[in-house]
Scaffold this active site. Structure first.
Site, PDB file in Angstrom:
ATOM      1  N   THR A   1      56.542  59.086  33.804  1.00  0.00           N
ATOM      2  CA  THR A   1      57.587  59.383  34.189  1.00  0.00           C
ATOM      3  C   THR A   1      58.648  59.215  32.624  1.00  0.00           C
ATOM      4  OG1 THR A   1      57.183  56.471  32.549  1.00  0.00           O
ATOM      5  CG2 THR A   1      56.615  56.877  34.740  1.00  0.00           C
TER       6      THR A   1
ATOM      7  N   CYS B   1      57.077  52.527  26.377  1.00  0.00           N
ATOM      8  CA  CYS B   1      57.781  50.694  26.875  1.00  0.00           C
ATOM      9  C   CYS B   1      56.392  50.145  25.338  1.00  0.00           C
ATOM     10  CB  CYS B   1      56.898  50.537  28.279  1.00  0.00           C
ATOM     11  SG  CYS B   1      57.142  51.483  28.719  1.00  0.00           S
TER      12      CYS B   1
ATOM     13  N   CYS C   1      54.486  45.310  27.289  1.00  0.00           N
ATOM     14  CA  CYS C   1      55.476  45.336  29.139  1.00  0.00           C
ATOM     15  C   CYS C   1      54.657  44.854  30.536  1.00  0.00           C
ATOM     16  CB  CYS C   1      55.119  46.890  29.316  1.00  0.00           C
ATOM     17  SG  CYS C   1      56.580  47.456  30.186  1.00  0.00           S
TER      18      CYS C   1
ATOM     19  N   ARG D   1      62.312  57.879  26.786  1.00  0.00           N
ATOM     20  CA  ARG D   1      63.663  56.650  27.329  1.00  0.00           C
ATOM     21  C   ARG D   1      63.123  55.583  26.839  1.00  0.00           C
ATOM     22  NH1 ARG D   1      63.242  59.166  32.295  1.00  0.00           N
ATOM     23  NH2 ARG D   1      63.308  57.712  34.018  1.00  0.00           N
TER      24      ARG D   1
ATOM     25  N   CYS E   1      62.251  51.592  27.944  1.00  0.00           N
ATOM     26  CA  CYS E   1      61.493  51.046  29.498  1.00  0.00           C
ATOM     27  C   CYS E   1      62.932  49.692  29.080  1.00  0.00           C
ATOM     28  CB  CYS E   1      60.677  50.871  29.183  1.00  0.00           C
ATOM     29  SG  CYS E   1      59.999  49.322  31.056  1.00  0.00           S
TER      30      CYS E   1
ATOM     31  N   CYS F   1      60.792  46.407  29.565  1.00  0.00           N
ATOM     32  CA  CYS F   1      59.651  46.148  28.499  1.00  0.00           C
ATOM     33  C   CYS F   1      61.306  45.691  27.244  1.00  0.00           C
ATOM     34  CB  CYS F   1      58.326  45.946  28.327  1.00  0.00           C
ATOM     35  SG  CYS F   1      58.838  47.874  27.670  1.00  0.00           S
TER      36      CYS F   1
ATOM     37  N   ASP G   1      56.561  27.844 -11.230  1.00  0.00           N
ATOM     38  CA  ASP G   1      57.194  26.687 -11.090  1.00  0.00           C
ATOM     39  C   ASP G   1      56.615  25.997 -10.615  1.00  0.00           C
ATOM     40  OD1 ASP G   1      59.352  26.615  -8.259  1.00  0.00           O
ATOM     41  OD2 ASP G   1      57.069  25.225  -7.751  1.00  0.00           O
TER      42      ASP G   1
END
Length: 457
Positions: free
Chosen positions: A28, A32, A36, A61, A63, A66, A423
């Site tokens: 694709t 992701c 996702c 690129r 998603c 998600c 402390d």
């Protein structure tokens, strides 16, 4: 990277791995988060990357379902190079939005050529391209989660013009800003509300109680499921961007819904990064907890998911630390409240924490404390007027010692490796519980050890 571990995390959609790696799908061209909700692709069709920028450099690129821009920050680079870590921190704070690579290199004490070589070796990209991609991912988040007009999204993301914003968006994400908003498939939230994720577990009640005990009325507000405050962010030429935020905890979604109000438009990315730091949303908490469990004294007492409650900036943390010296938490809170009420300006009906210049020019006689400590406040304010240098440099000032600088680093910079062994609260806990600890064994998570002991007081 261990592909078998990441394969199991991806198939289980394990939120503990969110942001630690990204899944690129060859069929694709999309990358992701491991959580996702889309149907899981076959293993032979995926490639794993340690960061979003690596996946983008390979041509993938983000998603749209998600939203990799919403993942907790990847820490794959941490611990490998302190110069790179400092550079990324400065870039995330907007150093390349308001300045150049040459100016960034000068602040790091190295040359631009070496800085570029470092980024290429570790992240496979240049400092400028890294900064630009972070701006674009943040713009994508604003487009999908808010109703801000595209022009305001461009400005909030640090772009000087809408034309340049559109060109960069199309070139890097292969979508136009307007088409992304149309394709998001859901109605954005009213106003400026963002969802900021974390990796579970998250000990919200412990963080909330700690902040609530030190809450300054008007400057901060807190309820069962939320925390908020007013803030100011420095801009060029001595200007300040003012606003407020409220973060509502959503444990069912492993994150916070954060509403932000700004009095005037300005770059929003560094402000959101600072909110993430203040709430410690990017911690790889499962790894930290596993490390601390190796300490025999903590094995049965550890609070899972305990975070570092931040303060807005190192200067405010330093002022709070000085006012908290040798007094109780409630007495320190009263002193800070007086300082804010008497010296800090107001944003509408709510106060803002005073700037270094405002404290340096104020008569602090109203503070019921030793005169030497009031003088220390003034000296620190004068030291920080032209910016807030590293807290380690504060020890050159009379009245400021190691505890103050370490506290400022731990809460104002979220330094993870600070041990506050001197402390009073830590010492009392160790004595009462009869604990024998080697704090060095907790490194690089000594700050979390400090807070674990504070939680036992």
């Amino acid at each position: 990277m261990d592909p078998d571990i990441y394969r199991q995390a991806r198939l289980a959609r394990d939120p503990r791995f969110d942001g630690r790696f990204f899944v690129a799908v060859k069929t694709t061209g999309i990358y992701c988060r491991p959580i996702c909700p889309a149907p899981a692709p076959k293993e032979e069709n995926v490639t794993y990357y340690a960061s979003a920028i690596e996946a983008a450099n390979r041509g993938y690129r983000p998603c749209l379902r998600c939203r990799p821009d919403s993942a907790p920050a990847s820490c794959a680079w941490k611990g490998t190079d302190t110069t790179l870590e400092r550079a990324l921190k400065l870039i995330d704070d907007g150093a390349l939005i308001q300045g150049s690579v040459e100016q960034l290199s000068e602040r790091l004490g190295i040359g631009p050529r070496y800085l570029n070589k470092l980024f290429q070796a570790k992240l496979g990209t240049s400092p400028k391209q890294y900064a630009l991609y972070q701006q674009l991912l943040f713009a994508k988040s604003l487009l999908q989660q808010t109703r801000l007009p595209v022009t305001e999204v461009a400005l909030a993301s640090g772009f000087g013009s809408v034309r340049r914003f559109n060109d960069c968006f199309v070139r890097s994400l292969q979508l136009t800003p307007s088409s992304l908003r149309r394709r998001s498939g859901e109605s954005p939230a009213t106003g400026l509300t963002l969802f900021l994720s974390y990796r579970p577990p998250y000990a919200w009640s412990s963080l909330r109680d700690f902040l609530s005990a030190r809450l300054i009325p008007g400057l901060e507000w807190c309820a069962d499921d939320r925390y908020g405050r007013t803030f100011r962010w420095p801009e060029p030429e001595g200007r300040w961007l003012t606003g407020r935020f409220t973060a509502r905890h959503r444990p069912d979604r492993c994150g916070f819904e954060v509403g932000i109000e700004l009095e005037q438009p300005g770059p929003l990315l560094p402000i959101v990064r600072n909110i993430r730091r203040l709430l410690d949303l990017d911690a790889d908490i499962a790894r930290i907890d596993d490390h601390l469990r190796q300490l025999p004294a903590l094995a049965d007492r550890l609070i899972p998911g305990l975070r570092l409650p931040g303060i807005w900036d190192p200067f405010e943390a330093g002022i709070r630390a000085i006012l908290g010296q040798q007094v109780s938490v409630s007495a320190a809170r009263n002193l800070v409240t007086q300082l804010v009420d008497q010296v800090g300006p107001r944003s509408g009906s709510t106060p803002l924490f005073p700037t270094p210049a405002e404290i340096a020019n104020a008569d602090l006689g109203f503070l019921r404390m030793p005169g030497r400590r009031r003088d220390t406040l003034t000296r620190l304010a004068e030291h920080c007027i032209d910016g807030t240098p590293d807290p380690d440099s504060w020890q050159a000032l009379d009245g400021i010692g190691p505890w103050t600088t370490r506290y400022a680093r731990m809460r104002g910079l979220s330094d993870t490796d600070i041990w506050l062994g001197t402390d009073l609260g830590v010492k009392r806990t160790l004595e009462r519980e009869g604990l024998a600890l080697d704090p060095e064994a907790a490194s690089p998570w000594q700050s979390y050890l400090t807070f674990q002991l504070w939680s036992l007081t």
